[in-house]
Every structure is written in C-alpha cells, then in structure tokens.
Write an enzyme that holds these catalytic residues in place. Structure first.
Site, PDB file in Angstrom:
ATOM      1  N   VAL A  26      63.906 -51.046  53.317  1.00 34.23           N
ATOM      2  CA  VAL A  26      65.661 -50.774  52.046  1.00 34.23           C
ATOM      3  C   VAL A  26      65.618 -52.064  51.448  1.00 34.23           C
ATOM      4  O   VAL A  26      66.559 -52.327  50.729  1.00 34.23           O
ATOM      5  CB  VAL A  26      66.391 -50.418  53.244  1.00 34.23           C
ATOM      6  CG1 VAL A  26      66.218 -48.785  53.680  1.00 34.23           C
ATOM      7  CG2 VAL A  26      66.798 -50.267  54.559  1.00 34.23           C
TER       8      VAL A  26
ATOM      9  N   THR B 194      71.068 -47.615  73.280  1.00 37.33           N
ATOM     10  CA  THR B 194      70.148 -47.580  72.800  1.00 37.33           C
ATOM     11  C   THR B 194      68.742 -48.485  72.560  1.00 37.33           C
ATOM     12  O   THR B 194      69.110 -49.612  73.947  1.00 37.33           O
ATOM     13  CB  THR B 194      70.396 -47.764  71.387  1.00 37.33           C
ATOM     14  OG1 THR B 194      71.235 -49.049  70.799  1.00 37.33           O
ATOM     15  CG2 THR B 194      71.410 -47.068  70.420  1.00 37.33           C
TER      16      THR B 194
ATOM     17  N   TYR C  38      74.464 -60.911  62.726  1.00 35.62           N
ATOM     18  CA  TYR C  38      74.983 -59.404  63.159  1.00 35.62           C
ATOM     19  C   TYR C  38      76.526 -59.502  62.466  1.00 35.62           C
ATOM     20  O   TYR C  38      76.589 -58.281  61.298  1.00 35.62           O
ATOM     21  CB  TYR C  38      74.543 -58.523  64.355  1.00 35.62           C
ATOM     22  CG  TYR C  38      74.626 -57.003  64.249  1.00 35.62           C
ATOM     23  CD1 TYR C  38      74.353 -56.889  63.835  1.00 35.62           C
ATOM     24  CD2 TYR C  38      76.365 -56.953  65.472  1.00 35.62           C
ATOM     25  CE1 TYR C  38      73.785 -55.401  64.049  1.00 35.62           C
ATOM     26  CE2 TYR C  38      75.943 -55.287  65.078  1.00 35.62           C
ATOM     27  CZ  TYR C  38      75.082 -54.715  65.004  1.00 35.62           C
ATOM     28  OH  TYR C  38      75.348 -53.544  65.835  1.00 35.62           O
TER      29      TYR C  38
END
Length: 257
Positions: A47, A175, A140
């Site tokens: 992407v 995660t 981030y």
C-alpha cells in the site's frame, strides 16, 4: 440496518490480526471481500506504492465490482528509539504504511463510493495518537496522528455524499505487534519502561477481545457517523477525548457567522 450482502469491500492488512478478522466477518455476511496484504495470493499489494494501489483498484473493480467499503487495517509500529537513534528508513516506512498507505487507498476508492451514493471508510488508528508524547515511539504516534487528521479532512470532503470516513481504536489487544513492542521494550530497559508497563498490563488483563473491534467496525458500517474517533465498547483503557463535534470559528470567518 444497512444490508451489507453483495457489497464489495477492500480490507488492507488482511493476512493477520484485525484485518483478517474483519475480512472474515464481512465475508460471513455475504460481502465480496478483497483481502489485501503484501503476502496475499489474490490481492498482493504494497500500500506504500501508488502504482500498486492503482493496479489493485483496477483488479478489484474487474473481479468483484466497485468497492463501497474500505477498511485500512495495515499497520506497523516502527522503531522504538529516541529520534537521534532512529533508522531514517524505518521511521519513514512507518509513516508510509500507517499514513500514506491509507491516503492512497482512500484516494483510489472514494470516487467510486461517491458515484454510488454510499460508502464507508474505516481507518484503524491508535490511542497512541492521543497519549502525551514520550521519548520513544515517535514514528507510530506521528503516523497515527496524521491518519486521524487525514480522516477528518476526508470526512469533511465527503459530507452529504452518502459516504462516511472514521477512525477507530481497536482496543489494547494481544497481537503480534503487542508482542514485538514487549520484546523490544525489554531489550531497551529503563528508557522503555512505559512500554514495558503497558505490555505487562495488557498481558495481566488479557487485553481487549479482538471481537470487540470487529463489532465496532460492523456498527460503523451500519451507521451514519462521520469524522469521528471511535472506541470499542467498555475498553480496558478509558476513551481519551479526541476532538469535539463543534467547529472552531476561524477569525477570518467571523464576518460571515
């Protein structure tokens, strides 16, 4: 209730985590899903690359039809370092994946949604974009803050067209990214204590169930909410104020107010 069956959805980051869970949930509801990832066999796309995203748009339209749902779940955490110690390539890559990628996919698919008179764009953000700044994790937090603002601009752009754009925080979930942050914080020691404490808290509490994030995405698709930062139900981390519903009056607009 909005009928989702037979609609076409594009889900990025669909090879694992929330992206995969959302793609599976949409498919179970009869949505024709283009599961996008760099490792995907069918819709393999980086992407960060405008040409690959443009090719993806052509392929999805040809194989599945015009997408009216876009879930940007692809993401990377990036370097957990002080700014002076960061690898520029890694820092920039975080912005490319977490902010530029969603820009490219939104740009590629929003026109078809406007033409169709209905569309839903959900960009996965993070509470890190609202936390007080710290010594580490600048890439981030910066990328997710940029994603928030991009989404707000897009929401204003599509107001009244039947298309909506929102960001959502999926909760504090155990995660693969969480494990990577935990291990890196352990390696860095005292300077990364806030991240170690967060990782330990998620482990001790068990984290937010991934199903809550999937439920939130589905609720967004069935609602008319636009331009908001949305949280899962009863999150372990209390929702943080993001932005209000009102529009701050700009001085040069006072004469027309």
């Amino acid at each position: 209730m909005i009928e989702l069956s037979d609609r076409v959805a594009v889900v990025t980051g669909a090879s694992r985590g929330l992206g995969k869970d959302v793609a599976d949930a949409l498919a179970a509801r009869g949505v024709r899903v283009a599961s996008v990832a760099r490792s995907s066999e069918r819709f393999r796309t980086d992407v960060r690359d405008p040409e690959q995203v443009a090719r993806l748009a052509r392929e999805v339209d040809a194989e599945l039809g015009t997408p009216t749902i876009l879930i940007n779940a692809a993401g990377t955490f990036g370097p957990l370092e002080r700014v002076r110690d960061t690898d520029p390539a890694a820092w920039i890559e975080t912005l490319m994946v977490d902010a530029i990628g969603p820009y490219l996919t939104c740009r590629a698919f929003v026109g078809g949604m406007i033409d169709a008179g209905w569309g839903r764009i959900v960009n996965v953000t993070s509470a890190a974009s609202l936390h007080p700044p710290g010594a580490l994790g600048s890439a981030y937090a910066t990328a997710k803050t940029a994603l928030n603002q991009l989404t707000r601009h897009l929401a204003s752009d599509v107001e009244g067209t039947g298309v909506t754009a929102n960001v959502m925080h999926p909760g504090d979930v155990r995660t693969a990214m969480w494990a990577e942050i935990r291990d890196e914080a352990d390696r860095l020691g005292a300077v990364a204590q806030p991240f170690s404490e967060w990782a330990a808290w998620v482990e001790e509490t068990g984290g937010d169930p991934p199903s809550k994030a999937v439920d939130l995405v589905l609720r967004i698709l069935e609602s008319e909410v636009n331009g908001q930062f949305l949280w899962v139900d009863e999150p372990l981390q209390p929702p943080i104020p993001s932005w209000g519903d009102g529009v701050e009056l700009q001085p040069w607009r006072e004469r027309s107010s």
